[in-house]
Design a protein around this motif. Sequence first.
Motif, PDB file in Angstrom:
ATOM      1  N   PRO A 135       0.558  -1.252  -0.092  1.00  0.00           N
ATOM      2  CA  PRO A 135      -0.035  -0.193  -0.011  1.00  0.00           C
ATOM      3  C   PRO A 135       0.739   1.459  -0.299  1.00  0.00           C
ATOM      4  O   PRO A 135       0.043   2.009  -0.343  1.00  0.00           O
ATOM      5  CB  PRO A 135      -1.093  -0.248   1.125  1.00  0.00           C
ATOM      6  CG  PRO A 135      -0.861  -1.414   1.383  1.00  0.00           C
ATOM      7  CD  PRO A 135      -0.052  -1.997   0.440  1.00  0.00           C
ATOM      8  N   TYR A 136       2.063   1.364   0.913  1.00  0.00           N
ATOM      9  CA  TYR A 136       2.338   2.191   0.468  1.00  0.00           C
ATOM     10  C   TYR A 136       3.579   2.885  -0.273  1.00  0.00           C
ATOM     11  O   TYR A 136       3.435   3.430  -1.185  1.00  0.00           O
ATOM     12  CB  TYR A 136       4.041   2.040   1.611  1.00  0.00           C
ATOM     13  CG  TYR A 136       4.610   3.151   1.759  1.00  0.00           C
ATOM     14  CD1 TYR A 136       4.430   4.183   2.812  1.00  0.00           C
ATOM     15  CD2 TYR A 136       5.606   3.892   1.476  1.00  0.00           C
ATOM     16  CE1 TYR A 136       5.615   5.326   3.515  1.00  0.00           C
ATOM     17  CE2 TYR A 136       6.956   4.510   1.430  1.00  0.00           C
ATOM     18  CZ  TYR A 136       6.306   6.347   2.319  1.00  0.00           C
ATOM     19  OH  TYR A 136       6.584   6.425   2.529  1.00  0.00           O
ATOM     20  N   LEU A 137       4.036   1.568  -1.527  1.00  0.00           N
ATOM     21  CA  LEU A 137       3.983   2.437  -3.031  1.00  0.00           C
ATOM     22  C   LEU A 137       3.201   2.332  -3.316  1.00  0.00           C
ATOM     23  O   LEU A 137       3.362   3.608  -4.895  1.00  0.00           O
ATOM     24  CB  LEU A 137       5.193   0.442  -2.814  1.00  0.00           C
ATOM     25  CG  LEU A 137       6.405   0.531  -2.478  1.00  0.00           C
ATOM     26  CD1 LEU A 137       6.580  -0.940  -2.540  1.00  0.00           C
ATOM     27  CD2 LEU A 137       7.429   1.422  -3.230  1.00  0.00           C
ATOM     28  N   ARG A 138       1.779   2.083  -2.976  1.00  0.00           N
ATOM     29  CA  ARG A 138       0.993   1.782  -4.334  1.00  0.00           C
ATOM     30  C   ARG A 138       0.807   3.598  -4.306  1.00  0.00           C
ATOM     31  O   ARG A 138       0.070   4.124  -5.262  1.00  0.00           O
ATOM     32  CB  ARG A 138      -0.319   1.285  -4.491  1.00  0.00           C
ATOM     33  CG  ARG A 138      -0.173   0.161  -4.506  1.00  0.00           C
ATOM     34  CD  ARG A 138      -1.156  -0.674  -5.586  1.00  0.00           C
ATOM     35  NE  ARG A 138      -1.349  -1.169  -3.622  1.00  0.00           N
ATOM     36  CZ  ARG A 138      -1.383  -2.450  -2.969  1.00  0.00           C
ATOM     37  NH1 ARG A 138      -0.872  -3.232  -3.419  1.00  0.00           N
ATOM     38  NH2 ARG A 138      -1.872  -2.517  -1.937  1.00  0.00           N
ATOM     39  N   LEU A 144       1.216  10.917  -2.268  1.00  0.00           N
ATOM     40  CA  LEU A 144       1.387  10.752  -0.899  1.00  0.00           C
ATOM     41  C   LEU A 144       2.154  12.711  -1.411  1.00  0.00           C
ATOM     42  O   LEU A 144       2.395  13.415  -1.053  1.00  0.00           O
ATOM     43  CB  LEU A 144       1.826   9.813   0.100  1.00  0.00           C
ATOM     44  CG  LEU A 144       2.723  10.077   0.629  1.00  0.00           C
ATOM     45  CD1 LEU A 144       1.385  11.420   2.388  1.00  0.00           C
ATOM     46  CD2 LEU A 144       3.455   9.719   1.960  1.00  0.00           C
ATOM     47  N   ARG A 145       3.101  12.079  -2.227  1.00  0.00           N
ATOM     48  CA  ARG A 145       4.067  13.644  -2.248  1.00  0.00           C
ATOM     49  C   ARG A 145       3.161  14.433  -3.302  1.00  0.00           C
ATOM     50  O   ARG A 145       3.651  15.429  -2.743  1.00  0.00           O
ATOM     51  CB  ARG A 145       4.999  13.078  -3.602  1.00  0.00           C
ATOM     52  CG  ARG A 145       6.056  12.040  -3.059  1.00  0.00           C
ATOM     53  CD  ARG A 145       7.525  11.713  -3.235  1.00  0.00           C
ATOM     54  NE  ARG A 145       7.825  12.507  -5.232  1.00  0.00           N
ATOM     55  CZ  ARG A 145       7.791  11.497  -6.045  1.00  0.00           C
ATOM     56  NH1 ARG A 145       8.466  10.235  -5.860  1.00  0.00           N
ATOM     57  NH2 ARG A 145       7.926  12.059  -7.635  1.00  0.00           N
ATOM     58  N   GLU A 146       2.853  14.409  -4.037  1.00  0.00           N
ATOM     59  CA  GLU A 146       1.565  14.833  -4.392  1.00  0.00           C
ATOM     60  C   GLU A 146       1.087  15.906  -3.536  1.00  0.00           C
ATOM     61  O   GLU A 146       0.490  17.798  -3.547  1.00  0.00           O
ATOM     62  CB  GLU A 146       1.285  14.621  -5.657  1.00  0.00           C
ATOM     63  CG  GLU A 146       1.953  14.232  -6.871  1.00  0.00           C
ATOM     64  CD  GLU A 146       2.538  15.311  -7.709  1.00  0.00           C
ATOM     65  OE1 GLU A 146       2.068  16.428  -7.562  1.00  0.00           O
ATOM     66  OE2 GLU A 146       3.802  15.154  -7.927  1.00  0.00           O
ATOM     67  N   LEU A 154      10.457   9.995   3.831  1.00  0.00           N
ATOM     68  CA  LEU A 154       9.276   9.222   1.942  1.00  0.00           C
ATOM     69  C   LEU A 154      10.110   8.179   1.774  1.00  0.00           C
ATOM     70  O   LEU A 154       9.080   7.411   1.517  1.00  0.00           O
ATOM     71  CB  LEU A 154       8.164  10.207   2.323  1.00  0.00           C
ATOM     72  CG  LEU A 154       7.390  11.048   3.089  1.00  0.00           C
ATOM     73  CD1 LEU A 154       6.363  12.095   2.207  1.00  0.00           C
ATOM     74  CD2 LEU A 154       6.752  10.017   4.205  1.00  0.00           C
ATOM     75  N   ILE A 155      10.929   9.166   0.945  1.00  0.00           N
ATOM     76  CA  ILE A 155      11.768   7.908   0.054  1.00  0.00           C
ATOM     77  C   ILE A 155      12.455   6.655   0.600  1.00  0.00           C
ATOM     78  O   ILE A 155      12.749   5.564   0.020  1.00  0.00           O
ATOM     79  CB  ILE A 155      12.253   9.098  -1.342  1.00  0.00           C
ATOM     80  CG1 ILE A 155      12.387   7.669  -2.304  1.00  0.00           C
ATOM     81  CG2 ILE A 155      13.819   9.104  -0.606  1.00  0.00           C
ATOM     82  CD1 ILE A 155      11.745   7.866  -3.063  1.00  0.00           C
ATOM     83  N   MET A 156      12.859   7.076   1.763  1.00  0.00           N
ATOM     84  CA  MET A 156      13.552   6.213   2.335  1.00  0.00           C
ATOM     85  C   MET A 156      13.513   4.744   2.245  1.00  0.00           C
ATOM     86  O   MET A 156      14.121   3.631   1.575  1.00  0.00           O
ATOM     87  CB  MET A 156      13.882   6.220   4.170  1.00  0.00           C
ATOM     88  CG  MET A 156      15.188   7.429   4.010  1.00  0.00           C
ATOM     89  SD  MET A 156      14.976   7.484   4.990  1.00  0.00           S
ATOM     90  CE  MET A 156      16.428   8.984   5.409  1.00  0.00           C
ATOM     91  N   PRO A 157      11.939   4.485   2.536  1.00  0.00           N
ATOM     92  CA  PRO A 157      11.935   2.764   2.597  1.00  0.00           C
ATOM     93  C   PRO A 157      11.257   2.780   1.382  1.00  0.00           C
ATOM     94  O   PRO A 157      11.860   1.787   0.822  1.00  0.00           O
ATOM     95  CB  PRO A 157      10.372   3.047   2.851  1.00  0.00           C
ATOM     96  CG  PRO A 157      10.218   3.694   4.059  1.00  0.00           C
ATOM     97  CD  PRO A 157      11.406   4.935   3.870  1.00  0.00           C
ATOM     98  N   VAL A 158      11.080   2.811   0.038  1.00  0.00           N
ATOM     99  CA  VAL A 158      10.958   2.904  -1.134  1.00  0.00           C
ATOM    100  C   VAL A 158      12.791   2.426  -1.355  1.00  0.00           C
ATOM    101  O   VAL A 158      12.644   1.613  -2.656  1.00  0.00           O
ATOM    102  CB  VAL A 158      10.383   4.266  -2.268  1.00  0.00           C
ATOM    103  CG1 VAL A 158      10.239   3.358  -3.109  1.00  0.00           C
ATOM    104  CG2 VAL A 158       9.601   4.575  -1.547  1.00  0.00           C
ATOM    105  N   LYS A 205       3.164  -3.671  -9.322  1.00  0.00           N
ATOM    106  CA  LYS A 205       1.684  -3.349  -8.530  1.00  0.00           C
ATOM    107  C   LYS A 205       1.924  -1.685  -8.756  1.00  0.00           C
ATOM    108  O   LYS A 205       1.155  -1.265  -8.200  1.00  0.00           O
ATOM    109  CB  LYS A 205       1.693  -3.541  -6.989  1.00  0.00           C
ATOM    110  CG  LYS A 205       1.994  -5.363  -7.219  1.00  0.00           C
ATOM    111  CD  LYS A 205       1.616  -6.025  -5.653  1.00  0.00           C
ATOM    112  CE  LYS A 205       1.152  -7.031  -5.483  1.00  0.00           C
ATOM    113  NZ  LYS A 205       1.445  -7.817  -4.195  1.00  0.00           N
ATOM    114  N   THR A 206       3.242  -0.957  -8.462  1.00  0.00           N
ATOM    115  CA  THR A 206       3.153   0.032  -8.503  1.00  0.00           C
ATOM    116  C   THR A 206       2.894   0.440  -9.939  1.00  0.00           C
ATOM    117  O   THR A 206       3.173   2.297 -10.485  1.00  0.00           O
ATOM    118  CB  THR A 206       4.690   0.768  -8.282  1.00  0.00           C
ATOM    119  OG1 THR A 206       5.405   0.171  -8.436  1.00  0.00           O
ATOM    120  CG2 THR A 206       4.337   0.407  -6.668  1.00  0.00           C
ATOM    121  N   HIS A 207       3.119  -0.158 -11.188  1.00  0.00           N
ATOM    122  CA  HIS A 207       3.071   0.194 -12.228  1.00  0.00           C
ATOM    123  C   HIS A 207       2.219   0.583 -13.058  1.00  0.00           C
ATOM    124  O   HIS A 207       1.100  -0.399 -13.372  1.00  0.00           O
ATOM    125  CB  HIS A 207       4.212   0.330 -13.159  1.00  0.00           C
ATOM    126  CG  HIS A 207       5.802   0.842 -12.632  1.00  0.00           C
ATOM    127  ND1 HIS A 207       6.661   0.267 -11.782  1.00  0.00           N
ATOM    128  CD2 HIS A 207       6.232   2.152 -13.495  1.00  0.00           C
ATOM    129  CE1 HIS A 207       7.320   1.431 -11.345  1.00  0.00           C
ATOM    130  NE2 HIS A 207       7.663   2.127 -12.231  1.00  0.00           N
TER     131      HIS A 207
END
Length: 93
Positions: free
Chosen positions: A2-5, A10-12, A43-47, A91-93
């Motif tokens: 869910p975080y990646l999706r 979230l950034r926007e 926020l980008i760290m887990p990614v 899942k993210t694309h």
Amino acid sequence: TPYLRCFTELRESIKAEKKKSKYAKFFKDACKQCNGLEIESYLIMPVQRLPRYKMLIFELIKYTPEDHVERKSLEEAADMIKKILDDCNRKTH
């Protein structure tokens, strides 16, 4: 995950909130308290973590002799992290 999706959304959302005067000061103050790093940096760290693990594991494999007792475990870990990253990308694309 869910975080990646939801990451792009979230950034926007944060970008939009930063433009509002009531939140601009909050984000500016938070940045000062966090060694100059803005919230997006955290926020980008887990990614970024999973690709770093992949690079680390592949470097370990590169320098581990074929007959080393841990070589097979490293190769299995590399396969697992690759599958996880491929799944995340799908899942993210």
